[in-house]
Design a protein around this motif. Structure first.
Motif, PDB file in Angstrom:
ATOM      1  N   PHE A  21      -5.986   4.284   0.632  1.00  0.00           N
ATOM      2  CA  PHE A  21      -7.341   4.414   0.422  1.00  0.00           C
ATOM      3  C   PHE A  21      -8.094   2.917   0.040  1.00  0.00           C
ATOM      4  O   PHE A  21      -9.017   2.778   0.273  1.00  0.00           O
ATOM      5  CB  PHE A  21      -7.623   5.411  -0.644  1.00  0.00           C
ATOM      6  CG  PHE A  21      -8.989   5.732  -0.655  1.00  0.00           C
ATOM      7  CD1 PHE A  21      -9.723   6.485   0.045  1.00  0.00           C
ATOM      8  CD2 PHE A  21      -9.743   5.195  -1.890  1.00  0.00           C
ATOM      9  CE1 PHE A  21     -10.850   6.671   0.074  1.00  0.00           C
ATOM     10  CE2 PHE A  21     -11.050   5.443  -1.895  1.00  0.00           C
ATOM     11  CZ  PHE A  21     -11.732   6.406  -0.987  1.00  0.00           C
ATOM     12  N   CYS A  22      -7.318   2.488  -1.138  1.00  0.00           N
ATOM     13  CA  CYS A  22      -7.775   1.052  -1.445  1.00  0.00           C
ATOM     14  C   CYS A  22      -7.483  -0.058  -0.720  1.00  0.00           C
ATOM     15  O   CYS A  22      -8.057  -1.077  -0.934  1.00  0.00           O
ATOM     16  CB  CYS A  22      -7.302   0.671  -3.114  1.00  0.00           C
ATOM     17  SG  CYS A  22      -5.548   0.189  -2.751  1.00  0.00           S
ATOM     18  N   LEU A  29       0.802  -1.117  -0.026  1.00  0.00           N
ATOM     19  CA  LEU A  29      -0.047   0.147   0.060  1.00  0.00           C
ATOM     20  C   LEU A  29       1.075   1.300   0.038  1.00  0.00           C
ATOM     21  O   LEU A  29       2.008   1.270   0.380  1.00  0.00           O
ATOM     22  CB  LEU A  29      -1.015   0.066   1.114  1.00  0.00           C
ATOM     23  CG  LEU A  29      -0.370   0.053   2.484  1.00  0.00           C
ATOM     24  CD1 LEU A  29      -1.190   0.991   3.502  1.00  0.00           C
ATOM     25  CD2 LEU A  29      -0.085  -1.356   3.118  1.00  0.00           C
ATOM     26  N   GLN A  30       0.330   2.578  -0.510  1.00  0.00           N
ATOM     27  CA  GLN A  30       0.869   3.726  -0.467  1.00  0.00           C
ATOM     28  C   GLN A  30      -0.006   4.625   0.446  1.00  0.00           C
ATOM     29  O   GLN A  30       0.184   4.753   1.409  1.00  0.00           O
ATOM     30  CB  GLN A  30       1.432   4.165  -1.714  1.00  0.00           C
ATOM     31  CG  GLN A  30       2.483   3.365  -2.150  1.00  0.00           C
ATOM     32  CD  GLN A  30       3.068   3.913  -3.620  1.00  0.00           C
ATOM     33  OE1 GLN A  30       2.942   5.001  -3.818  1.00  0.00           O
ATOM     34  NE2 GLN A  30       3.707   3.043  -4.483  1.00  0.00           N
ATOM     35  N   CYS A  40      -6.478   0.581  -7.554  1.00  0.00           N
ATOM     36  CA  CYS A  40      -5.436   1.139  -6.808  1.00  0.00           C
ATOM     37  C   CYS A  40      -4.739   2.276  -7.610  1.00  0.00           C
ATOM     38  O   CYS A  40      -4.276   1.989  -8.682  1.00  0.00           O
ATOM     39  CB  CYS A  40      -4.369   0.204  -6.065  1.00  0.00           C
ATOM     40  SG  CYS A  40      -3.189   0.917  -5.555  1.00  0.00           S
ATOM     41  N   ARG A  41      -4.783   3.593  -7.206  1.00  0.00           N
ATOM     42  CA  ARG A  41      -3.991   4.399  -8.114  1.00  0.00           C
ATOM     43  C   ARG A  41      -2.778   4.844  -7.804  1.00  0.00           C
ATOM     44  O   ARG A  41      -1.931   5.539  -8.309  1.00  0.00           O
ATOM     45  CB  ARG A  41      -4.787   5.806  -8.024  1.00  0.00           C
ATOM     46  CG  ARG A  41      -4.726   6.307  -6.498  1.00  0.00           C
ATOM     47  CD  ARG A  41      -5.819   7.420  -6.407  1.00  0.00           C
ATOM     48  NE  ARG A  41      -6.086   7.652  -5.066  1.00  0.00           N
ATOM     49  CZ  ARG A  41      -6.852   8.653  -4.706  1.00  0.00           C
ATOM     50  NH1 ARG A  41      -7.732   9.495  -5.301  1.00  0.00           N
ATOM     51  NH2 ARG A  41      -7.080   8.939  -3.438  1.00  0.00           N
ATOM     52  N   CYS A  42      -2.245   4.190  -6.784  1.00  0.00           N
ATOM     53  CA  CYS A  42      -0.753   4.437  -6.280  1.00  0.00           C
ATOM     54  C   CYS A  42       0.251   3.358  -6.576  1.00  0.00           C
ATOM     55  O   CYS A  42       1.679   3.857  -7.060  1.00  0.00           O
ATOM     56  CB  CYS A  42      -0.635   4.457  -4.734  1.00  0.00           C
ATOM     57  SG  CYS A  42      -1.793   5.584  -3.958  1.00  0.00           S
ATOM     58  N   THR A  43      -0.138   2.032  -6.385  1.00  0.00           N
ATOM     59  CA  THR A  43       1.105   1.092  -6.171  1.00  0.00           C
ATOM     60  C   THR A  43       1.515   0.436  -7.721  1.00  0.00           C
ATOM     61  O   THR A  43       2.522  -0.164  -7.664  1.00  0.00           O
ATOM     62  CB  THR A  43       0.789   0.005  -5.472  1.00  0.00           C
ATOM     63  OG1 THR A  43      -0.422  -0.744  -5.930  1.00  0.00           O
ATOM     64  CG2 THR A  43       0.456   0.501  -3.947  1.00  0.00           C
TER      65      THR A  43
HETATM   66 FE1  FES Z   1      -3.422   4.440  -2.743  1.00  0.00          FE
HETATM   67 FE2  FES Z   1      -4.086   2.264  -3.457  1.00  0.00          FE
HETATM   68  S1  FES Z   1      -2.475   2.467  -2.132  1.00  0.00           S
HETATM   69  S2  FES Z   1      -4.840   3.674  -3.847  1.00  0.00           S
END
Ligand code: FES
Ligand code: FES
Length: 178
Positions: free
Chosen positions: A102-103, A98-99, A135-138
Motif C-alpha cells: 500500500f505504501c 514491501l509486503q 509503512c505499517r508492514c515492513t
Molecule cells: Fe504494507 Fe508498507 S508494505 S504499508
C-alpha cells in the motif's frame, strides 16, 4: 462551476474541467484513472499519495488539481518503461522492500526524489527522506535496504550509459576526415 486545466502527466498532456476544490490525488485517481497513487490519510501524514510535481516529491492530497495547471506530474505508473521495472522499482523488488504494497507507490516516488538529490545516501539520509512515508508492514529496515540497493542500481546504470556513450564516440569517425 468547473475550471479548465491542462497538465502533463507521465509525459502525456491531459486537459480536463475540474471543480476548484478537487484535490490533486482525486484528480489523478478518479478523473485520469491513475490509481497507482494511493490515498491513506488525506491529511499529509502517510505519504501514500506522493507524486512528483515539476520533478519534486509532493503529497497530492495537500494540493488542489487547479494548482497543478500548466505543470508536469510524474506518478508511479510512469516509472516502468515498456513493462520493465526501473532501477528503483528493481531495488525494492530485489530487497523485498514491501509486503502489502500500500505504501510502495509513495515510497518509490520519495526514494526517486532522494536519489536524484543524493545518489549515494547514508542510512540516516534515507530514513530522514522517507520520514513522511508511513509503512505499517515492513518495520522500515527492508525499505532502507531497498533504497540502498536502488541507489546501487542507478549508479550502475549511469556508469553503463557513460561507458556505452564513450564507446560510441571512440568508434565514430573523426569529423572532416575523408
Ligand atoms: Fe504494507 Fe508498507 S508494505 S504499508
Ligand atoms: Fe496524502 Fe496520506 S493520503 S499524505
Amino acid at each position: 462551476m468547473k475550471v479548465p486545466i491542462t497538465v502533463t502527466v507521465n509525459e502525456v498532456q491531459r486537459s480536463s474541467e475540474v471543480e476548484p476544490r478537487l484535490l490533486l490525488v482525486h484528480y489523478l485517481r478518479d478523473v485520469l484513472e491513475l490509481t497507482g497513487t494511493h490515498i491513506g490519510c488525506e491529511t499529509g501524514l502517510c505519504g501514500a499519495c506522493t507524486v512528483h510535481l515539476d520533478g519534486e516529491a509532493v503529497k497530492s492530497c495537500l494540493m488542489l488539481a487547479v494548482q497543478a495547471n500548466g505543470r508536469s506530474i510524474a506518478t508511479v505508473e510512469g516509472l516502468a518503461v515498456e513493462g520493465e521495472l526501473d532501477a528503483v522499482q528493481r531495488g525494492f523488488w530485489e530487497e523485498h522492500g514491501l509486503q502489502c504494497g500500500f505504501c510502495t507507490p509513495g515510497m518509490l516516488m520519495s526514494a526517486h526524489d532522494l536519489l536524484r538529490r543524493s545518489p549515494d545516501p547514508t542510512e540516516e539520509e534515507i530514513r530522514r527522506a522517507l520520514g513522511g512515508n508511513l509503512c505499517r508492514c515492513t518495520g522500515y529496515q527492508m525499505i532502507v535496504a531497498a533504497v540502498q540497493n536502488a541507489a546501487r542500481n542507478l549508479r550502475t546504470e549511469k556508469h553503463a550509459t557513460r561507458r556505452s556513450r564513450s564507446g560510441r564516440q571512440a568508434k565514430a569517425p573523426a569529423r572532416g576526415r575523408k
